[in-house]
Design a protein around this motif. Sequence first.
Motif, short mmCIF file in Angstrom:
data_model
loop_
_atom_site.label_atom_id
_atom_site.label_comp_id
_atom_site.label_asym_id
_atom_site.label_seq_id
_atom_site.Cartn_x
_atom_site.Cartn_y
_atom_site.Cartn_z
N ASN A 56 0.85 -1.27 0.02
CA ASN A 56 -0.03 -0.20 -0.01
C ASN A 56 0.65 1.23 -0.09
O ASN A 56 0.33 2.48 -0.17
CB ASN A 56 -0.95 -0.14 1.32
N VAL A 57 1.96 1.04 0.10
CA VAL A 57 3.07 2.43 0.04
C VAL A 57 4.34 1.84 -1.23
O VAL A 57 5.21 2.52 -1.29
CB VAL A 57 3.77 2.76 1.37
N LEU A 58 3.81 0.70 -1.89
CA LEU A 58 4.66 0.50 -3.00
C LEU A 58 4.19 0.46 -4.20
O LEU A 58 4.35 1.40 -5.13
CB LEU A 58 5.40 -0.87 -2.43
N VAL A 59 3.37 -0.51 -4.70
CA VAL A 59 2.62 -0.74 -5.84
C VAL A 59 1.98 0.48 -6.00
O VAL A 59 1.81 1.24 -7.03
CB VAL A 59 1.83 -2.18 -5.97
N THR A 60 0.96 0.98 -5.11
CA THR A 60 -0.01 1.95 -5.20
C THR A 60 1.01 3.51 -5.01
O THR A 60 0.31 4.38 -5.92
CB THR A 60 -0.75 1.93 -4.07
N THR A 62 2.14 14.56 1.72
CA THR A 62 1.37 14.48 3.02
C THR A 62 0.52 12.93 3.05
O THR A 62 0.54 12.41 4.10
CB THR A 62 0.50 15.53 3.19
N PHE A 63 0.05 12.53 1.89
CA PHE A 63 -0.78 11.46 1.84
C PHE A 63 0.34 10.28 2.35
O PHE A 63 -0.34 9.36 3.04
CB PHE A 63 -1.29 11.03 0.54
N TRP A 64 1.25 10.21 1.75
CA TRP A 64 2.20 9.08 2.05
C TRP A 64 2.83 9.05 3.24
O TRP A 64 2.87 8.03 3.89
CB TRP A 64 3.33 9.00 0.68
N GLU A 65 2.94 10.29 3.74
CA GLU A 65 3.56 10.42 5.36
C GLU A 65 2.19 9.99 6.23
O GLU A 65 2.63 9.25 7.30
CB GLU A 65 3.94 11.76 5.35
N GLN A 66 1.27 10.13 5.96
CA GLN A 66 0.15 9.80 6.67
C GLN A 66 0.20 8.07 6.76
O GLN A 66 -0.09 7.38 7.68
CB GLN A 66 -0.99 10.29 6.22
N ARG A 67 0.11 7.43 5.52
CA ARG A 67 0.21 6.03 5.51
C ARG A 67 1.33 5.46 6.30
O ARG A 67 1.10 4.35 6.83
CB ARG A 67 0.33 5.64 3.93
N PHE A 68 2.60 6.01 5.93
CA PHE A 68 3.63 5.60 6.70
C PHE A 68 3.28 5.49 8.49
O PHE A 68 3.83 4.80 9.28
CB PHE A 68 5.04 6.43 6.67
N LYS A 69 2.73 6.62 8.84
CA LYS A 69 2.53 6.64 10.36
C LYS A 69 1.55 5.85 10.67
O LYS A 69 1.32 5.16 11.77
CB LYS A 69 1.96 8.22 10.33
N SER A 70 0.45 5.60 9.81
CA SER A 70 -0.61 4.32 10.10
C SER A 70 -0.08 3.05 10.37
O SER A 70 -0.48 2.28 11.02
CB SER A 70 -1.75 4.54 9.16
N ILE A 71 1.07 2.89 9.32
CA ILE A 71 1.47 1.50 9.28
C ILE A 71 2.53 1.29 10.49
O ILE A 71 2.62 0.33 11.34
CB ILE A 71 2.45 1.38 8.29
N ARG A 72 2.98 2.57 10.93
CA ARG A 72 3.83 2.61 12.17
C ARG A 72 3.11 2.15 13.43
O ARG A 72 3.25 1.12 14.28
CB ARG A 72 4.36 3.74 12.49
N ASN A 73 1.70 2.93 13.35
CA ASN A 73 0.93 2.58 14.65
C ASN A 73 0.25 1.33 14.59
O ASN A 73 0.08 0.50 15.79
CB ASN A 73 -0.24 3.86 14.39
N PHE A 74 0.03 0.70 13.41
CA PHE A 74 -0.46 -0.68 13.31
C PHE A 74 0.56 -1.66 13.78
O PHE A 74 0.21 -2.57 14.99
CB PHE A 74 -0.76 -0.75 11.71
N ILE A 101 11.03 1.67 4.11
CA ILE A 101 11.85 1.17 4.83
C ILE A 101 12.52 2.15 5.82
O ILE A 101 12.29 1.80 7.17
CB ILE A 101 13.26 0.34 4.21
N ASN A 102 12.94 3.23 5.52
CA ASN A 102 13.50 4.23 6.12
C ASN A 102 12.48 4.80 7.08
O ASN A 102 12.69 5.38 8.32
CB ASN A 102 14.05 5.47 5.31
N ASN A 103 11.21 4.96 6.61
CA ASN A 103 10.15 5.37 7.60
C ASN A 103 9.71 4.44 8.52
O ASN A 103 8.66 5.06 9.44
CB ASN A 103 8.97 5.91 6.70
N THR A 104 9.78 3.18 8.49
CA THR A 104 9.06 2.19 9.25
C THR A 104 9.86 1.16 9.92
O THR A 104 9.26 0.22 10.60
CB THR A 104 7.93 1.51 8.34
N SER A 105 11.21 1.31 9.89
CA SER A 105 12.05 0.19 10.57
C SER A 105 12.24 0.75 12.12
O SER A 105 12.79 1.91 12.42
CB SER A 105 13.30 0.24 10.05
N GLU A 106 11.71 0.17 12.97
CA GLU A 106 11.45 0.52 14.16
C GLU A 106 11.99 -0.55 15.24
O GLU A 106 11.77 -1.67 14.88
CB GLU A 106 10.16 0.95 14.76
N ASP A 107 12.41 -0.21 16.54
CA ASP A 107 12.70 -1.38 17.41
C ASP A 107 11.71 -2.50 17.59
O ASP A 107 11.90 -3.81 17.51
CB ASP A 107 13.19 -0.75 18.80
#
Length: 293
Positions: free
Chosen positions: A128-132, A156-168, A230-236
């Motif tokens: 949802n943040v690659l193909v799309t 801004t749309f993609w930044e929100q998606r990254f945030k949603s994925i991190r929260n998920f 990857i840079n926006n969602t690699s977390e501990d």
Amino acid sequence: MKKINPDDFKITSKLKLKSTDTLLQLSADEAEIENELAEVREKLSKIQDKMYADDHYGVLICLQGMDTSGKDSLIREVFKEINPRGVVVHSFKTPNTTELEHDYLWRHYLALPERGKIAVFNRTHYENVLVTRVHPEYILNERIPSVTSVKDIDDTFWEQRFKSIRNFEKHIASNGTIVLKFFLHLSKEEQRQRLLRRLEEEKHNWKFSAGDLKERERWDDYQKCYEDAINNTSEDYAPWFVVPADDKPSARYIVGKIILEELQKYKDIKNPELDDEIKANVAEYKKQLEGEG
């Protein structure tokens, strides 16, 4: 054989795929690598058995990679010793009509592992943040109220998606799901060779699609999108590991070894103790069963 340290593959600083190796020499032949992987598989099986009895953790393994990166064969070889009750593989394709009636994460929630089990996502919520992102027109199928045209799909749309994925991922991790994410890093030349083999070897013809070549033309776009994701969602709590994938046996072993070593960190995964009543009567129970013989 070269020792594998998961930290060598974990993304903890800014990733640049162009400067990241797609091939790692393990200083071993294929037979030796397979023997090492067999040991890893056996240990993973025992950990999963213990997880099942413990019933506190589930494990989510996310696999991403360009076409032909070896996801299917990796799943088969890494997880084949695990009890079938303990591992479930989900291959996410284009969302169907029912799935499009919900938000983009809905179908992934439904596939999360039960406690004690391993779920493998072959392609994942990251589509949802690659193909799309490469094809933003696909977003219009989601019928999001604030998005009426491709022009509405901005940074801004993609930044929100990254945030949603991190929260998920943070939410499921805090509730007992161990999240490990792997990007199989394939070179463009190796992909070319693998696509050619699909055409040349009759038994693999069915795997080839003309669409593979169209997506290949967007190689650089996909590499940039993978980098950003990857840079926006690699977390501990949900780390990314970038694994060189030009050699399939090596990639399988590396992924298996990382999963094993990461799970071994959870010292609280252990077989439950018998309750006091059973402990106190073990001898009597044995006597009763032996008497039946």
